[in-house]
Design a protein around this motif. Sequence first.
Motif, PDB file in Angstrom:
ATOM      1  N   GLY A   1       4.063  -4.837  -3.923  1.00 22.57           N
ATOM      2  CA  GLY A   1       2.940  -5.755  -3.720  1.00 22.57           C
ATOM      3  C   GLY A   1       2.549  -5.882  -2.258  1.00 22.57           C
ATOM      4  N   THR A   2       3.537  -5.988  -1.384  1.00 20.00           N
ATOM      5  CA  THR A   2       3.219  -6.121   0.042  1.00 20.00           C
ATOM      6  C   THR A   2       2.638  -4.833   0.605  1.00 20.00           C
ATOM      7  OG1 THR A   2       5.513  -5.629   0.649  1.00 20.00           O
ATOM      8  CG2 THR A   2       4.911  -7.951   0.509  1.00 20.00           C
ATOM      9  N   VAL A   3       3.158  -3.701   0.172  1.00 21.73           N
ATOM     10  CA  VAL A   3       2.599  -2.423   0.632  1.00 21.73           C
ATOM     11  C   VAL A   3       1.159  -2.280   0.131  1.00 21.73           C
ATOM     12  CG1 VAL A   3       2.745   0.093   0.416  1.00 21.73           C
ATOM     13  CG2 VAL A   3       4.785  -1.235   0.946  1.00 21.73           C
ATOM     14  N   ALA A   4       0.918  -2.606  -1.136  1.00 19.04           N
ATOM     15  CA  ALA A   4      -0.451  -2.525  -1.678  1.00 19.04           C
ATOM     16  C   ALA A   4      -1.390  -3.445  -0.900  1.00 19.04           C
ATOM     17  CB  ALA A   4      -0.452  -2.877  -3.164  1.00 19.04           C
ATOM     18  N   ALA A   5      -0.923  -4.637  -0.558  1.00 22.18           N
ATOM     19  CA  ALA A   5      -1.750  -5.569   0.221  1.00 22.18           C
ATOM     20  C   ALA A   5      -2.024  -5.021   1.624  1.00 22.18           C
ATOM     21  CB  ALA A   5      -1.071  -6.933   0.300  1.00 22.18           C
ATOM     22  N   GLY A   6      -1.018  -4.449   2.252  1.00 25.09           N
ATOM     23  CA  GLY A   6      -1.220  -3.852   3.577  1.00 25.09           C
ATOM     24  C   GLY A   6      -2.223  -2.712   3.528  1.00 25.09           C
ATOM     25  N   ILE A   7      -2.138  -1.898   2.489  1.00 24.12           N
ATOM     26  CA  ILE A   7      -3.093  -0.801   2.311  1.00 24.12           C
ATOM     27  C   ILE A   7      -4.493  -1.357   2.089  1.00 24.12           C
ATOM     28  CG2 ILE A   7      -3.748   1.094   0.765  1.00 24.12           C
ATOM     29  CD1 ILE A   7      -0.670   1.574   0.390  1.00 24.12           C
TER      30      ILE A   7
END
Length: 192
Positions: free
Chosen positions: A132-138
Amino acid sequence: KKIKRYIFSNSIVTHGHPRAILGALFFGLSLDTIFTFRSDSFNPLKYLELIGNSIHEELDLDFLAEFPYSSWITEWNSEHPSTFLESYAKTTEELLNLMRCVYKGVKDNIGDKQMLEMLGCFNPESKSSGIGTVAAGIYFACKYHNNPEYSVTKAVNSLGSDTDSIAAFAGALTGALHGISAIPVIWRDIQD
């Protein structure tokens, strides 16, 4: 393949859950892929298609039968109801769904708060999830790719989410796209 093994090895030291491991691997793929773009011709939707379409191929774990990975997998499997590879496959499908949300969010210019809600970034059960955090950063890197400082600032100020991780991912991606010049002068003296 060598980098994938390094990422896997480093992530299992502190985060043994498939969401964290897959998040680390996917961020590595995302970072590697963004280096193939130029900042003046970056197409966020094309980028999202590239990383999304390569998840299964690039993030397979074909080395897990080898030592020392095999001993870690045996230990993990002995402590969980499903095998690591079953959990990893399920988590991969969750990641694909999150990335479909990111694609839609960037394409349709969905508001940041709504996007983070869709990614589970405010939900106490999933707000620090690796995927979730990686998707948000992307998402922040793609939506604000023309303004790296704003990308990081928007992530940092998304209070109630895992702001430091999301901002770090967004900053690393926009920094990789734009280079060191993307770092505002005032930020260059900030510790850590």
